[in-house]
Scaffold this motif. Structure first.
Motif, mmCIF file in Angstrom:
data_model
loop_
_atom_site.group_PDB
_atom_site.id
_atom_site.type_symbol
_atom_site.label_atom_id
_atom_site.label_comp_id
_atom_site.label_asym_id
_atom_site.label_seq_id
_atom_site.Cartn_x
_atom_site.Cartn_y
_atom_site.Cartn_z
ATOM 1 N N ASP A 253 0.875 -1.171 0.000
ATOM 2 C CA ASP A 253 0.000 0.000 0.000
ATOM 3 C C ASP A 253 0.914 1.224 0.000
ATOM 4 O O ASP A 253 1.691 1.414 0.948
ATOM 5 C CB ASP A 253 -0.904 -0.003 1.230
ATOM 6 N N ALA A 254 0.849 2.039 -1.052
ATOM 7 C CA ALA A 254 1.826 3.125 -1.194
ATOM 8 C C ALA A 254 1.199 4.342 -1.843
ATOM 9 O O ALA A 254 0.113 4.283 -2.420
ATOM 10 C CB ALA A 254 3.014 2.647 -2.024
ATOM 11 N N ASP A 255 1.931 5.465 -1.740
ATOM 12 C CA ASP A 255 1.510 6.714 -2.373
ATOM 13 C C ASP A 255 1.810 6.723 -3.863
ATOM 14 O O ASP A 255 1.439 7.676 -4.562
ATOM 15 C CB ASP A 255 2.216 7.910 -1.716
ATOM 16 N N TRP A 256 2.520 5.702 -4.344
ATOM 17 C CA TRP A 256 2.876 5.633 -5.755
ATOM 18 C C TRP A 256 2.707 4.183 -6.229
ATOM 19 O O TRP A 256 2.450 3.283 -5.427
ATOM 20 C CB TRP A 256 4.317 6.107 -5.964
ATOM 21 N N VAL A 257 2.868 3.959 -7.506
ATOM 22 C CA VAL A 257 2.791 2.604 -8.054
ATOM 23 C C VAL A 257 4.063 1.866 -7.668
ATOM 24 O O VAL A 257 5.167 2.243 -8.072
ATOM 25 C CB VAL A 257 2.623 2.624 -9.587
ATOM 26 N N SER A 258 3.901 0.831 -6.876
ATOM 27 C CA SER A 258 5.064 0.146 -6.311
ATOM 28 C C SER A 258 5.623 -0.901 -7.269
ATOM 29 O O SER A 258 4.881 -1.608 -7.960
ATOM 30 C CB SER A 258 4.670 -0.524 -4.993
ATOM 31 N N ARG A 259 6.945 -0.994 -7.292
ATOM 32 C CA ARG A 259 7.589 -2.054 -8.054
ATOM 33 C C ARG A 259 7.436 -3.395 -7.348
ATOM 34 O O ARG A 259 7.404 -4.443 -7.985
ATOM 35 C CB ARG A 259 9.082 -1.737 -8.227
ATOM 36 N N LEU A 260 7.375 -3.347 -6.023
ATOM 37 C CA LEU A 260 7.208 -4.580 -5.259
ATOM 38 C C LEU A 260 5.722 -4.921 -5.177
ATOM 39 O O LEU A 260 5.092 -4.801 -4.143
ATOM 40 C CB LEU A 260 7.797 -4.410 -3.856
ATOM 41 N N HIS A 261 5.182 -5.373 -6.296
ATOM 42 C CA HIS A 261 3.752 -5.652 -6.365
ATOM 43 C C HIS A 261 3.419 -6.951 -5.652
ATOM 44 O O HIS A 261 4.278 -7.823 -5.441
ATOM 45 C CB HIS A 261 3.306 -5.710 -7.824
#
Length: 373
Positions: A253-261
């Motif tokens: 859960d992040a403020d941006w699109v995370s690479r660690l999906h």
């Protein structure tokens, strides 16, 4: 006739003092900031009574120094050239230090004629200061400091003025105590509201976790709420598989699109490398820019600091909860009891879900075996 002029002058003088005190009393009613209260009180004394300088000195914790925290008057620069203490040293034997030490009003009739004023005589002469009066600011066991006023003529403070300023100092202390009590009440109310907010979030998290059907759903439900409890830019839960020597990202859960999906598998050794430099719980990295290259994955993710909580069940580490910030030292001064408690809840809930899945899988296998026979 001379006596009459003297009496009239003295009466006018005392009236000015009384006006200044009345103005300060009105100030105490409306002003709830202690710094502004003391600063305006000094300004009022100078403006209404005509003191050369008025200042409030506070006792410096762990030291004998008396530090100016409010000042007013044409002689205010005098304080920049002097040192005042409240011990028995030469810089503590003036009116201010003595008033604090003895808790009694102390005056100097004339700087130039008083040997105790030697440390300040040159500076006083340069700023038009001839005499002074200091009254202590104290109440019960509390020793705050002193209010000190200065005049441009010798022996400027008679008994009535001393008495009035002593009463004023007592009133100022009462006002300061009232402000402190009010602030303590506000702080207590804010603490209570934060506690209630946390309990509500924890209750919602418990309900969401109970409603979840899988470790992935549990992780998603927990992360949505933990970021309300501990404000952060990024949060993730991973599950460890020692047999396969790998770790699986359950949720991010992040403020941006995370690479660690979610669903990404990574070598377990990489997760372990994020904990090798520290044994304490939680593991805290304050500045990833100064950390080892093993943390490159987190740096690429946009993180600059993080908290790492192990998910432990019966002494077995089954995974981790990571909270990340986009700035160094992003968690400095933050309370960690709540995320630690969430990590414990997560570990238990995920293990229960795993056991439930395992029981269901075995039940299905048994049912299939019975049908085959």
């Amino acid at each position: 006739r001379e006596e009459r002029r003297h009496a009239e002058g003295r009466l006018e003088h005392l009236n000015n003092v009384l006006r200044a005190i009345q103005n300060i009393h009105r100030l105490m009613v409306r002003e709830r900031d202690p710094e502004r209260l003391l600063a305006e009180a000094c300004a009022t004394l100078v403006r209404t009574r005509g003191y050369r300088l008025a200042w409030v000195g506070a006792v410096e914790p762990g030291s004998a120094r008396v530090m100016p925290i409010a000042r007013a008057g044409e002689g205010a620069a005098y304080l920049d050239q002097t040192v005042v203490t409240w011990d028995e040293s030469p810089t503590g034997r003036g009116p201010t230090g003595t008033a604090i030490r003895t808790r009694q009003a102390v005056k100097c009739r004339e700087f130039a004629a008083d040997p105790n004023m030697a440390p300040w005589q040159e500076a006083a002469g340069a700023h038009g200061i001839v005499s002074s009066l200091a009254v202590p600011l104290c109440a019960d066991e509390r020793l705050f400091g002193a209010l000190t006023v200065y005049a441009e003529r010798p022996d400027a403070f008679d008994a009535e003025e001393v008495s009035l300023l002593v009463e004023l100092a007592d009133d100022v202390m009462l006002a300061l105590r009232s402000i402190e009590d009010e602030q303590e009440r506000k702080n207590a109310e804010q603490t209570l509201q934060r506690y209630i907010h946390r309990l509500e979030n924890i209750h919602e998290m418990d309900r969401a976790i109970l409603a979840a059907q899988s470790p992935e759903e549990i992780a998603v439900a927990a992360l949505r709420r933990i970021r309300h409890l501990v404000p952060c830019a990024w949060a993730s839960v991973a599950l460890f598989d020692p047999v396969a020597d790998s770790a699986t990202v359950l949720a991010v859960d992040a403020d941006w699109v995370s690479r660690l999906h979610a669903g990404r598998r990574m070598p377990l050794a990489e997760f372990r490398s994020w904990t090798e430099f520290q044994e304490a719980e939680p593991i805290r990295a304050e500045d990833l820019g100064e950390a080892a290259s093993a943390l490159q994955t987190l740096l690429e993710e946009g993180l600059r600091s993080y908290l790492y909580f192990r998910l432990v069940v019966q002494d077995e580490v089954i995974g981790c909860l990571i909270l990340g910030a986009s700035t160094p030292a992003g968690f400095a001064g933050k309370e960690l009891d709540m995320p630690r408690e969430v990590a414990n809840q997560l570990a238990v809930a995920i293990r229960q879900s795993q056991l439930h899945d395992e029981a269901r899988r075995r039940g299905n296998e048994l049912e299939a075996l019975l049908k085959a026979n």
